[in-house]
Structure formats: structure tokens, C-alpha cells
Scaffold this motif. Structure first.
Motif, PDB file in Angstrom:
ATOM      1  N   CYS A 188     -25.565 -28.344  30.786  1.00 24.83           N
ATOM      2  CA  CYS A 188     -25.693 -29.054  29.520  1.00 24.83           C
ATOM      3  C   CYS A 188     -24.309 -29.428  28.994  1.00 24.83           C
ATOM      4  N   ASP A 189     -24.222 -30.506  28.219  1.00 28.82           N
ATOM      5  CA  ASP A 189     -22.951 -30.940  27.640  1.00 28.82           C
ATOM      6  C   ASP A 189     -22.242 -29.743  27.000  1.00 28.82           C
ATOM      7  N   PHE A 190     -21.009 -29.497  27.466  1.00 27.30           N
ATOM      8  CA  PHE A 190     -20.323 -28.278  27.060  1.00 27.30           C
ATOM      9  C   PHE A 190     -19.980 -28.281  25.575  1.00 27.30           C
ATOM     10  N   ARG A 191     -19.628 -29.432  25.044  1.00 22.88           N
ATOM     11  CA  ARG A 191     -19.304 -29.478  23.614  1.00 22.88           C
ATOM     12  C   ARG A 191     -20.512 -29.119  22.764  1.00 22.88           C
ATOM     13  N   LEU A 192     -21.678 -29.565  23.197  1.00 20.14           N
ATOM     14  CA  LEU A 192     -22.897 -29.218  22.457  1.00 20.14           C
ATOM     15  C   LEU A 192     -23.163 -27.720  22.548  1.00 20.14           C
ATOM     16  N   LYS A 193     -22.900 -27.127  23.713  1.00 18.80           N
ATOM     17  CA  LYS A 193     -23.083 -25.687  23.877  1.00 18.80           C
ATOM     18  C   LYS A 193     -22.114 -24.910  22.988  1.00 18.80           C
ATOM     19  N   VAL A 194     -20.860 -25.376  22.915  1.00 21.78           N
ATOM     20  CA  VAL A 194     -19.868 -24.721  22.055  1.00 21.78           C
ATOM     21  C   VAL A 194     -20.309 -24.813  20.597  1.00 21.78           C
ATOM     22  N   PHE A 195     -20.749 -25.999  20.192  1.00 24.03           N
ATOM     23  CA  PHE A 195     -21.200 -26.159  18.806  1.00 24.03           C
ATOM     24  C   PHE A 195     -22.384 -25.251  18.507  1.00 24.03           C
ATOM     25  N   PHE A 196     -23.367 -25.230  19.405  1.00 17.98           N
ATOM     26  CA  PHE A 196     -24.566 -24.433  19.157  1.00 17.98           C
ATOM     27  C   PHE A 196     -24.215 -22.946  19.040  1.00 17.98           C
ATOM     28  N   THR A 197     -23.343 -22.470  19.902  1.00 18.60           N
ATOM     29  CA  THR A 197     -22.937 -21.060  19.851  1.00 18.60           C
ATOM     30  C   THR A 197     -22.191 -20.767  18.556  1.00 18.60           C
ATOM     31  N   ALA A 198     -21.273 -21.683  18.169  1.00 16.82           N
ATOM     32  CA  ALA A 198     -20.514 -21.493  16.930  1.00 16.82           C
ATOM     33  C   ALA A 198     -21.432 -21.541  15.714  1.00 16.82           C
ATOM     34  N   ALA A 199     -22.432 -22.416  15.740  1.00 23.56           N
ATOM     35  CA  ALA A 199     -23.364 -22.532  14.617  1.00 23.56           C
ATOM     36  C   ALA A 199     -24.267 -21.306  14.517  1.00 23.56           C
ATOM     37  N   THR A 200     -24.513 -20.667  15.642  1.00 24.54           N
ATOM     38  CA  THR A 200     -25.315 -19.441  15.641  1.00 24.54           C
ATOM     39  C   THR A 200     -24.489 -18.249  15.180  1.00 24.54           C
ATOM     40  N   GLN A 201     -23.266 -18.153  15.687  1.00 21.13           N
ATOM     41  CA  GLN A 201     -22.401 -17.012  15.358  1.00 21.13           C
ATOM     42  C   GLN A 201     -21.687 -17.185  14.014  1.00 21.13           C
ATOM     43  N   LEU A 202     -21.429 -18.455  13.630  1.00 19.79           N
ATOM     44  CA  LEU A 202     -20.624 -18.770  12.434  1.00 19.79           C
ATOM     45  C   LEU A 202     -19.290 -18.026  12.478  1.00 19.79           C
ATOM     46  N   ASN A 203     -18.723 -17.996  13.685  1.00 21.47           N
ATOM     47  CA  ASN A 203     -17.449 -17.316  13.892  1.00 21.47           C
ATOM     48  C   ASN A 203     -16.854 -17.830  15.201  1.00 21.47           C
ATOM     49  N   PHE A 204     -15.666 -18.449  15.137  1.00 22.68           N
ATOM     50  CA  PHE A 204     -15.056 -19.028  16.330  1.00 22.68           C
ATOM     51  C   PHE A 204     -14.594 -17.955  17.311  1.00 22.68           C
ATOM     52  N   THR A 205     -14.174 -16.804  16.811  1.00 20.77           N
ATOM     53  CA  THR A 205     -13.722 -15.728  17.700  1.00 20.77           C
ATOM     54  C   THR A 205     -14.873 -15.214  18.545  1.00 20.77           C
ATOM     55  N   LYS A 206     -16.033 -14.966  17.903  1.00 16.82           N
ATOM     56  CA  LYS A 206     -17.207 -14.507  18.643  1.00 16.82           C
ATOM     57  C   LYS A 206     -17.697 -15.578  19.605  1.00 16.82           C
ATOM     58  N   THR A 207     -17.577 -16.842  19.201  1.00 11.19           N
ATOM     59  CA  THR A 207     -17.983 -17.946  20.075  1.00 11.19           C
ATOM     60  C   THR A 207     -17.135 -17.974  21.333  1.00 11.19           C
ATOM     61  N   ALA A 208     -15.821 -17.826  21.159  1.00 15.93           N
ATOM     62  CA  ALA A 208     -14.908 -17.821  22.304  1.00 15.93           C
ATOM     63  C   ALA A 208     -15.241 -16.674  23.249  1.00 15.93           C
ATOM     64  N   SER A 209     -15.539 -15.503  22.685  1.00 16.78           N
ATOM     65  CA  SER A 209     -15.859 -14.333  23.499  1.00 16.78           C
ATOM     66  C   SER A 209     -17.151 -14.539  24.281  1.00 16.78           C
ATOM     67  N   GLU A 210     -18.163 -15.100  23.632  1.00 13.72           N
ATOM     68  CA  GLU A 210     -19.453 -15.285  24.298  1.00 13.72           C
ATOM     69  C   GLU A 210     -19.366 -16.304  25.418  1.00 13.72           C
ATOM     70  N   LEU A 211     -18.530 -17.353  25.231  1.00 11.30           N
ATOM     71  CA  LEU A 211     -18.450 -18.426  26.223  1.00 11.30           C
ATOM     72  C   LEU A 211     -17.300 -18.232  27.215  1.00 11.30           C
ATOM     73  N   PHE A 212     -16.523 -17.145  27.031  1.00  9.42           N
ATOM     74  CA  PHE A 212     -15.396 -16.844  27.912  1.00  9.42           C
ATOM     75  C   PHE A 212     -14.358 -17.964  27.929  1.00  9.42           C
ATOM     76  N   ILE A 213     -14.047 -18.479  26.748  1.00  8.00           N
ATOM     77  CA  ILE A 213     -12.988 -19.472  26.584  1.00  8.00           C
ATOM     78  C   ILE A 213     -12.085 -19.014  25.443  1.00  8.00           C
ATOM     79  N   SER A 214     -10.969 -19.713  25.249  1.00  5.55           N
ATOM     80  CA  SER A 214     -10.050 -19.343  24.180  1.00  5.55           C
ATOM     81  C   SER A 214     -10.534 -19.898  22.842  1.00  5.55           C
ATOM     82  N   GLN A 215     -10.045 -19.306  21.761  1.00  2.00           N
ATOM     83  CA  GLN A 215     -10.425 -19.807  20.438  1.00  2.00           C
ATOM     84  C   GLN A 215      -9.912 -21.233  20.199  1.00  2.00           C
TER      85      GLN A 215
END
Length: 303
Positions: free
Chosen positions: A3-30
Motif C-alpha cells: 500500500c502507498d507508504f505515505r498513506l500507511k505513515v499517516f494512518f499509523t500517526a493518526a492512530t497513535q497521535l504520536n510521531f515517535t510511536k509511529t516511527a517505532s511501529e514502522l521501523f523508520i526514523s522520526q
């Protein structure tokens, strides 16, 4: 398929409402999270988040995109699963939520067997009480839940997994437990430890006691603890009693650290249930459900 990676990043960030947790879940940098969100905002032409320090809040545009992104990702995952199945491959990501007893004593065994058969599937398991599992299903945090007992949530569909027995238990050296069996009326005189409010186990216990004319509040409950493990540790150092799943005390019974005290003419049986919103279940959740139900024989043998 991916799936489009930017959409996945947005969806994870919108669920977590935290960029640090999003980075950890997706194994990318903040910074990579921020970059993908900024690119998506440029494409949309509106801000998707309101930022206040480390806190995030969805804007009106963000809320709209989040609603549709959830559906897009769900459908994409289903399509990927069906196409991989045609190719003889099975992969993807499955998010499960399990109530405490199940997550500690049932799920690990099932997951180990599942992983041996489907090593291309990445699985995440969140654990909490029954109410939390239902809340996670409501907000789409998880794909499938497994809970102890049947609740009254009419928006959810319940499918039996297999049966469990809740037994009265105390430490082997407890002088109050010299008898292997006690009368139902004896329960009023015992000192109890129970799980916290919202526990599915408590609801099942209360229902069975009520059926025999005893309210849960009539028991002498002096301590409430948040997990079965903490209850067991408490029992090792006290003369208290607890109602626990037989699956949760297998080792302690073998080691003779705890003992089961039978209650005359009284048993507490329940079922473990899969739970998900009404509607057809497909893809990885359906695959896992069918696989897990085939594991019942191992738990019957173990108890």
C-alpha cells in the motif's frame, strides 16, 4: 503488493497521535515520519494534524482522510491476501487483541503453531481486559479479538473458540484448605483476591454465583489486582483464595505450590470467544480463527 507508504505513515500517526510511536511501529526514523506527512499534506493541500508540542490532533481534513485511509488499507490487505493465496503464498500483518488470561496462557501456544505454518504473516498482539478489547475493535486498532466469556455488546459477533473452567484456588500450605472440598456457603467466610473491574473473568464468576443465590459483593474481597500473575504471587504469600482459570495454574499445580479446592455442587465453566464487528470475516483474521479452533485438542489434553 504494498500500500502507498505515505498513506500507511499517516494512518499509523493518526492512530497513535504520536510521531515517535509511529516511527517505532514502522521501523523508520522520526524525521522520515515528518517528511512523509509533509509530502501528503502538500498533495492534499491542507494540514492533516494540529501540533502542540509533542501532542497531535487531527484537523478536519485529517479526520476525513483517516476515515477513508482505514477502509483503503483494509481493502488493500484483503486484496493482497487473496492474490498471495492464488500464488500459493500467505503474507501480511494481523493485529490481535486478547483479554489477559488468553494472552498469557492460550495465545502463545497457538501463535507458535501458527507461525510454523505461516511464517510470512507478521502478528501483533495487544492485551487488556474484555472492555479494552471491544474498544480496540470499535476504533479499528485490531483486526480480531479473543475474550473470556460472552458480553452483551450487540454490535459485536461472538464465535466460540473452546471451553475453560474457573476453579477456586489457594496455596497448598493454607490451613483453611485442608479439606479437598468445601460447601457453597463456606465461600462467604473466605478472604478473596479478584481481578479489576472490567475483567471478563469477574463477570463470569458473578453470573455463576448469582445463579446460586450469592452476589459477588457478598464475598470478602479485600484486594483487586490487575493480572492473574499478580494474583498468583499474592496467593503464594497469604491464606487468601481466588477464582482462576485452570489454564493459568497448570505449572503451579504440578509444582504443588497451589491447590484446587472443589466447591460442592458448584462449577464455573465458560467459553473463550473470538469477537469482531458484525459482518463477514475474511483474509488473515478468518485464516487465524480457523487455525486456532483446530488447536482445542491440545488444551483439552493439557488440562
Amino acid at each position: 503488493m504494498e500500500c502507498d507508504f505515505r498513506l500507511k505513515v499517516f494512518f499509523t500517526a493518526a492512530t497513535q497521535l504520536n510521531f515517535t510511536k509511529t516511527a517505532s511501529e514502522l521501523f523508520i526514523s522520526q524525521p522520515a515520519v515528518s517528511k512523509n506527512i509533509q509530502e501528503l499534506e502538500q498533495q492534499v493541500g491542507l494540514s492533516l494534524f494540529e501540533r502542540s508540542g509533542n501532542k497531535l490532533k487531527l484537523t478536519a481534513a485529517g479526520s476525513i482522510l483517516y476515515k477513508h485511509a482505514r477502509l483503503i488499507i483494509e481493502q488493500y490487505n484483503k486484496a493482497t491476501y487473496e492474490i498471495d493465496t492464488l500464488k500459493g503464498e500467505t503474507s501480511g500483518k494481523l493485529k490481535l487483541g486478547a483479554s489477559t488470561t488468553i494472552s498469557h496462557y492460550i495465545i502463545p501456544f497457538i501463535l507458535a503453531n501458527f507461525h510454523r505454518n505461516y511464517d510470512g504473516i507478521h502478528i501483533e498482539v495487544a492485551h487488556g481486559n474484555t472492555q479494552q478489547v471491544e474498544d480496540w475493535l470499535d476504533d479499528k486498532t485490531i483486526d480480531l479479538g479473543i475474550i473470556e466469556g460472552l458480553t452483551q455488546n450487540k454490535s459485536m459477533k461472538y464465535t466460540p473458540l473452546f471451553k475453560d473452567e474457573i476453579v477456586l484456588v489457594t496455596r497448598t500450605e493454607n490451613p483453611l484448605a485442608l479439606k479437598a472440598i468445601c460447601s457453597f456457603q463456606d465461600l462467604r467466610a473466605l478472604d478473596f483476591i479478584m481481578r479489576e473491574n472490567g475483567s471478563g473473568t469477574n463477570d463470569v464468576i458473578a453470573k455463576h454465583l448469582k445463579g446460586k443465590g450469592l452476589d459477588l459483593q457478598e464475598l470478602q474481597i479485600n484486594v483487586n489486582l490487575a493480572s492473574t500473575e499478580s494474583i498468583k504471587q499474592f496467593l503464594f504469600h497469604s491464606n487468601s483464595f481466588a477464582f482462576l482459570s485452570i489454564h493459568a495454574i497448570t505449572r503451579e499445580l504440578q509444582e504443588k505450590r497451589l491447590k484446587v479446592v472443589e466447591i460442592e455442587n458448584f462449577t464455573i465453566e465458560r467459553s473463550f470467544f473470538f469477537i469482531h464487528p458484525h459482518g463477514p470475516l475474511s483474509g488473515l483474521p478468518e485464516l487465524f480463527m480457523r487455525f486456532a479452533k483446530r488447536q482445542e485438542q491440545f488444551f483439552i489434553h493439557a488440562t
